[in-house]
Enzyme design. Sequence first.
Site, PDB file in Angstrom:
ATOM      1  N   ARG A   1       0.843  -1.204   0.000  1.00  0.00           N
ATOM      2  CA  ARG A   1       0.000   0.000   0.000  1.00  0.00           C
ATOM      3  C   ARG A   1       0.882   1.261   0.000  1.00  0.00           C
ATOM      4  O   ARG A   1       0.535   2.278   0.571  1.00  0.00           O
ATOM      5  CB  ARG A   1      -0.974   0.009   1.186  1.00  0.00           C
ATOM      6  CG  ARG A   1      -1.931  -1.172   1.206  1.00  0.00           C
ATOM      7  CD  ARG A   1      -3.227  -0.879   1.922  1.00  0.00           C
ATOM      8  NE  ARG A   1      -3.038  -0.392   3.275  1.00  0.00           N
ATOM      9  CZ  ARG A   1      -4.019   0.108   4.039  1.00  0.00           C
ATOM     10  NH1 ARG A   1      -5.251   0.168   3.570  1.00  0.00           N
ATOM     11  NH2 ARG A   1      -3.773   0.525   5.252  1.00  0.00           N
TER      12      ARG A   1
ATOM     13  N   GLU B   1       1.234  12.835   5.945  1.00  0.00           N
ATOM     14  CA  GLU B   1       2.366  13.751   6.099  1.00  0.00           C
ATOM     15  C   GLU B   1       3.035  14.008   4.754  1.00  0.00           C
ATOM     16  O   GLU B   1       3.413  15.140   4.437  1.00  0.00           O
ATOM     17  CB  GLU B   1       3.365  13.170   7.102  1.00  0.00           C
ATOM     18  CG  GLU B   1       2.828  13.144   8.526  1.00  0.00           C
ATOM     19  CD  GLU B   1       3.755  12.480   9.516  1.00  0.00           C
ATOM     20  OE1 GLU B   1       3.954  13.031  10.609  1.00  0.00           O
ATOM     21  OE2 GLU B   1       4.295  11.388   9.202  1.00  0.00           O
TER      22      GLU B   1
ATOM     23  N   GLU C   1      -2.150   6.945  14.545  1.00  0.00           N
ATOM     24  CA  GLU C   1      -0.997   6.723  15.430  1.00  0.00           C
ATOM     25  C   GLU C   1      -1.424   6.349  16.850  1.00  0.00           C
ATOM     26  O   GLU C   1      -0.784   5.514  17.505  1.00  0.00           O
ATOM     27  CB  GLU C   1      -0.106   7.976  15.456  1.00  0.00           C
ATOM     28  CG  GLU C   1       0.822   8.114  14.267  1.00  0.00           C
ATOM     29  CD  GLU C   1       0.125   8.593  12.992  1.00  0.00           C
ATOM     30  OE1 GLU C   1       0.805   8.676  11.951  1.00  0.00           O
ATOM     31  OE2 GLU C   1      -1.084   8.869  13.035  1.00  0.00           O
TER      32      GLU C   1
END
Length: 270
Positions: A35, A124, A144
């Site tokens: 991915r 990010e 996260e």
Amino acid sequence: MAQHHPAFSFTNLTVTQDQEDDGIWVATLNRASKRNALDAATIEELIELFSKAPRLGAKAIVLAAAGDHFCAGLDLIEHHDEDRSPADFMHVCLRWHEAFNKMEYGGVPVIAALHGAVVGGGLELASSAHVRVADETTYFALPEGQRGLFTGGGATIRVADLVGKSRMIDMMLTGRVYQGQEAMDVGLMQYLVSGSSFDKAMELARRAAANLPLSNFAICSAVSHMQNMSALDAAYCEAVIAGVVNTQPDARARLDAFAKKTAARVRPND
């Protein structure tokens, strides 16, 4: 027709340019089976790409990805297997910052063509581009908190800048997923298309590449630098940059066309 760029021989990235040499490059993440998760090697390739691009005449770069997903973030299998020390992982994060800073501050327009997962470090990466185009399959998340991790690639800077501190904290705490018009409304991308995000990104890249390179350099580097300054310092910096850019000799023909009313006019959208 696109051809491989001769300056790069990568494993996880493919860099192509149009045979007409219009300065538009396509950089494609090529770890579809993972991915497009970002391992250490891919980060090093991104650093090399965005370090060299301004010096090799890139006028605009479309950042794309193979497979069903743009990028699922940090390669957690590599992270697990490496069993890094705190110091080791700190240096990994610093390399991520190096790659993403070169994207944001390099002066070459970067347009991200998003689809599928744009998650964790993938967000990010996407937030380091200057323009983001998403299709209807695209979804954004910062998981996260659920992984026992914390962002290390600049989300606290760029994602918080896009959506605001409170929304980013919510995403990390609860695993909230944004997609579609809601993601557009909170600022995660500038364009939402029903067709191909890549086609739209290429259209925008061609439009950006038609600008003068010095103007694009200022837009794609100075604005971000000025956001890091006090208002007083930013005003001074803006005046200096405008003094250089707005008197560049290459702009003279464009200004003449405007003065003679032969330049394209700014009109409302249809």
